[in-house]
Design a protein around this motif. Structure first.
Motif, short mmCIF file in Angstrom:
data_model
loop_
_atom_site.label_atom_id
_atom_site.label_comp_id
_atom_site.label_asym_id
_atom_site.label_seq_id
_atom_site.Cartn_x
_atom_site.Cartn_y
_atom_site.Cartn_z
N CYS A 166 1.09 -1.49 0.45
CA CYS A 166 0.03 0.41 0.36
C CYS A 166 1.04 0.79 0.01
CB CYS A 166 -0.84 0.10 1.09
SG CYS A 166 -2.04 1.60 1.18
N THR A 167 0.59 2.18 -1.58
CA THR A 167 1.56 3.72 -0.95
C THR A 167 1.43 4.20 -0.02
OG1 THR A 167 0.43 4.32 -2.91
CG2 THR A 167 1.83 2.71 -3.68
N ILE A 168 -0.06 4.29 0.92
CA ILE A 168 -0.18 4.92 1.89
C ILE A 168 0.48 4.90 3.33
CG2 ILE A 168 -1.68 6.11 3.09
CD1 ILE A 168 -1.62 7.12 -0.29
N CYS A 169 0.33 3.54 3.59
CA CYS A 169 0.72 2.93 4.57
C CYS A 169 1.99 2.38 5.09
CB CYS A 169 -0.21 2.33 6.05
SG CYS A 169 -1.52 0.86 5.05
N GLY A 170 2.12 1.35 3.42
CA GLY A 170 3.51 -0.08 3.79
C GLY A 170 2.95 -0.39 4.20
N PHE A 171 1.52 -0.85 4.01
CA PHE A 171 0.97 -2.46 4.41
C PHE A 171 1.87 -3.22 3.54
CE2 PHE A 171 -2.82 -5.05 3.25
CZ PHE A 171 -2.75 -6.42 4.62
N ILE A 172 1.61 -4.66 3.46
CA ILE A 172 2.11 -5.69 2.07
C ILE A 172 1.41 -6.22 2.04
CG2 ILE A 172 3.95 -7.25 1.80
CD1 ILE A 172 6.25 -5.30 2.97
N TYR A 173 0.51 -6.76 1.42
CA TYR A 173 -0.20 -7.99 0.86
C TYR A 173 0.42 -9.10 0.13
CZ TYR A 173 -4.75 -10.69 0.22
OH TYR A 173 -6.05 -11.15 -0.36
N LEU A 174 0.50 -10.55 0.76
CA LEU A 174 0.40 -11.12 -0.31
C LEU A 174 -0.99 -12.19 -0.87
CD1 LEU A 174 3.56 -11.38 0.67
CD2 LEU A 174 3.56 -13.58 1.38
N GLY A 175 -1.23 -12.23 -1.69
CA GLY A 175 -1.99 -12.87 -2.80
C GLY A 175 -1.93 -12.01 -3.90
N ASP A 176 -3.39 -12.82 -4.88
CA ASP A 176 -3.52 -11.99 -5.50
C ASP A 176 -5.05 -11.69 -5.91
OD1 ASP A 176 -1.72 -13.53 -7.22
OD2 ASP A 176 -3.37 -15.75 -7.12
N ASN A 177 -5.74 -11.61 -5.04
CA ASN A 177 -7.10 -10.91 -4.76
C ASN A 177 -6.71 -9.45 -3.25
OD1 ASN A 177 -8.27 -12.68 -6.76
ND2 ASN A 177 -8.45 -14.24 -5.04
N LEU A 178 -6.93 -8.86 -3.89
CA LEU A 178 -6.36 -7.84 -3.19
C LEU A 178 -7.70 -7.55 -2.51
CD1 LEU A 178 -5.15 -4.83 -5.37
CD2 LEU A 178 -3.49 -6.51 -3.16
N PRO A 179 -7.73 -6.93 -1.48
CA PRO A 179 -8.50 -6.48 -0.56
C PRO A 179 -9.34 -4.88 -1.21
CG PRO A 179 -6.57 -6.44 0.99
CD PRO A 179 -6.30 -6.66 -0.34
N GLU A 180 -10.55 -4.48 -1.18
CA GLU A 180 -11.30 -3.66 -1.55
C GLU A 180 -10.61 -2.29 -1.13
OE1 GLU A 180 -14.85 -3.03 -2.42
OE2 GLU A 180 -14.98 -4.23 -4.05
N ILE A 181 -10.39 -2.16 -0.29
CA ILE A 181 -8.93 -0.98 1.24
C ILE A 181 -8.22 -1.56 1.64
CG2 ILE A 181 -11.26 0.58 0.49
CD1 ILE A 181 -11.74 -0.77 4.38
N CYS A 182 -7.28 -0.53 2.10
CA CYS A 182 -6.07 -1.09 2.62
C CYS A 182 -6.41 -1.31 4.10
CB CYS A 182 -5.55 -0.17 2.54
SG CYS A 182 -3.63 -0.50 4.06
#
Lengths: 325, 222
Positions: free
Chosen positions: B190-206
């Motif tokens: 996430c370019t706003i807070c730096g949260f890292i997400y592993l996976g193909d289906n992004l959550p709709e919001i961070c």
């Protein structure tokens, strides 16, 4: 000078183009979608009209940054140090996870230092930081970038600090008083001439000119005389306000009170101001044109035309009464 | 039947309901969920869940080592100055000042280029620092910001602390699973807070800062 100017967020813009229709100077109509700051008068009509909320009015001068306590700053700096170190370690590791961790730590570091007193690029902290770079001058520092930033970011400061300045306020009050005195004395001089009191008329005219001298100087000292392009923009904003907001209300009030003479005068002025705004807008677009233009003034209602009309479209007097400029 | 709440994004796992669409039958107890089960919203692992009704943090009485308050005149390191400059570049971007944003980025690049590379980079050193942040840095800073009633600092600390907890869980998983953990999966930040997400289906919001997912950036290999 306008305090704000319009900016467009391209990501939100849905090209409904209401901004093009309402902009009095054409500032929103550009080939690259960036609103032309040099034409924007800061009226805010585009932001109000935009159905997508894609236009914001931003200030030329930002308010001071929220103060930070020393203890918060030092705690935030300690975390910043850790996040930067993690960014550096991750930069030395391979793989996508390391790259993601490097990015993530940079974003956290940015956010942490933002809340440790570096929110605004225009803040005193940022200014001091940039200045310290020039003073220390480390090897390889892109000095021109620092100098350009110092020049660009703080040029509105003086103007901002003058905003609440008492003397500036007084200069504008004096300008208003002297301007009124000038027109008042000219009206008295006209009356004195009609009554044959020529010496009194002469004194009124001389004093009127004296008040003009005062008014010019005070207006100039208040920093209100800009480049001709800026001045035309200011004129457009003033005329637009008068014909759109001020006079319509005045006409309504005069009609409600049954004052027909005032209602007619206000109506003539309102229509004339609309013409003036349009002429100023054309003049702004053709500011660099060398082709000579003539203006013809209606001496009754104040309408201005670029050629002699058969009769005035606002008040109906014959065209041969118009005065050429 | 108990409920378990994700401390990162607030997702609730309800033992009574299970997650039938993911093959977890109603009535599946928390302990019966596989060890590598992760939060369906933000991919936080099981250790980041808190049982509803239980305290969210470790025993409060445990005294924390108070870190030396760095002196106010401390010099920023080159990499810290680089972060300062990219932060200011963002500030200029938000104000629609592209020229100034570019100039700050130019300065940021300069400072990054003069920063000494880490001497002995390793994932375990990262994990040590992350743990130190969570045990000392964040609690100390949170206390100070609460006392100073600095809502802005608390906002930044809340986001960064959640992101740091996710980093901890990712680093621990990486220690155990190695590169296999990243096979056939996308990595987003996430370019706003730096949260890292592993996976193909992004959550709709961070899950941390709640921005829409088009603010996420996919991390390509290097």
């Amino acid at each position: 000078m306008a305090k704000k100017y319009a900016v467009r967020n391209i990501r939100l813009c849905t090209k409904d183009c209401l901004c093009l229709y309402v902009c009095p100077t054409g500032a929103t109509d550009t080939e690259n979608s960036i609103i032309d700051v040099s034409k924007c008068t800061g009226c805010g009509d585009c932001a109000d009209a935009c159905p997508s909320g894609a236009i914001s009015m931003v200030p030329f001068v930002y308010p001071p940054q929220q103060p930070k306590t020393e203890s918060v700053v030092s705690m935030m700096n300690a975390l910043l140090r850790s996040k930067s170190e993690q960014e550096n370690i991750a930069a030395g590791l391979s793989g996508r996870l390391a790259k993601a961790i490097e990015k993530s730590n940079r974003i956290m570091a940015e956010d942490i230092i933002r809340e440790a007193g570096y929110m605004l690029p225009q803040s005193q902290n940022t200014k001091d930081f940039l200045q310290s770079l020039l003073d220390k001058n480390p090897e390889g520092l892109p000095r021109e970038a620092v100098e350009k930033l110092l020049e660009n970011l703080y040029k509105n400061e003086e103007e901002g600090s003058m905003k609440d300045n008492k003397t500036k306020e007084n200069l504008m009050k004096a300008f208003a008083g002297e301007s009124q005195a000038n027109r008042k004395y000219l009206a008295y001089a006209k009356k004195a001439e009609e009554e044959g009191k020529l010496n009194a008329a002469k004194l009124f005219r001389a004093a009127a000119d004296a008040e003009t001298l005062h008014a010019f100087k005070e207006f100039e000292l208040a920093g209100k005389v800009g480049s001709t392009a800026d001045n035309i923009k200011d004129a457009i904003a003033g005329e637009t306000y008068e014909y759109k907001e001020m006079y319509p209300e005045f006409v309504k009030d005069a009609e409600a009170e049954g004052n027909k003479a005032a209602a007619t005068t206000f109506t003539f002025a309102m229509k004339a101001e609309e013409v003036h705004a349009k002429l100023y807008k054309e003049a702004l677009e053709n500011l660099d044109s060398t082709e000579e233009v003539f203006y013809y003034l209606c001496p009754v209602c104040g309408n201005i035309e670029k050629s002699v009309p058969e009769k005035c479209v606002i008040c109906g007097i014959p065209g041969d009464k118009f005065i050429k400029y | 039947m108990a409920k378990y709440i994700c401390s990162i994004c607030g997702y609730v796992y309800d033992e009574a309901n299970g997650i039938p669409e993911a093959g977890i039958a109603p009535g599946t107890r928390w302990e019966e969920l596989p060890g590598d089960w992760v939060c369906p919203l933000c991919s936080a692992d099981k250790s980041l869940f808190v049982k509803q009704g239980e305290a969210t943090s470790a025993p409060a009485e445990k005294t924390r080592p108070v870190i030396d308050t760095p002196s106010d005149t401390q010099e920023l390191s080159p990499l810290e100055m680089s972060a300062l400059c990219t932060n200011l570049a963002r500030g200029c971007e938000k104000q629609y000042k592209p020229e100034e944003a570019d100039l700050f980025r130019q300065l940021a690049d300069y400072f990054k280029s003069v920063a000494a590379p880490s001497k002995d980079p390793s994932f375990s050193r990262l994990l040590d620092l992350v743990e130190k942040d969570l045990e000392e840095g964040f609690p100390n800073a949170n206390d100070t910001a609460t006392q100073a009633k600095d809502r802005g600092a608390l906002r930044a600390l809340t986001w960064s602390e959640k992101v740091t907890r996710i980093l901890k869980s990712l680093l621990i998983r990486y220690q155990n699973e190695g590169e296999a953990m990243l096979e056939n999966t996308d990595v987003h930040v996430c370019t706003i807070c730096g949260f890292i997400y592993l996976g193909d289906n992004l959550p709709e919001i961070c899950p941390v800062c709640k921005v829409p997912n088009w603010k996420f950036e996919k991390v390509e290999g290097r």
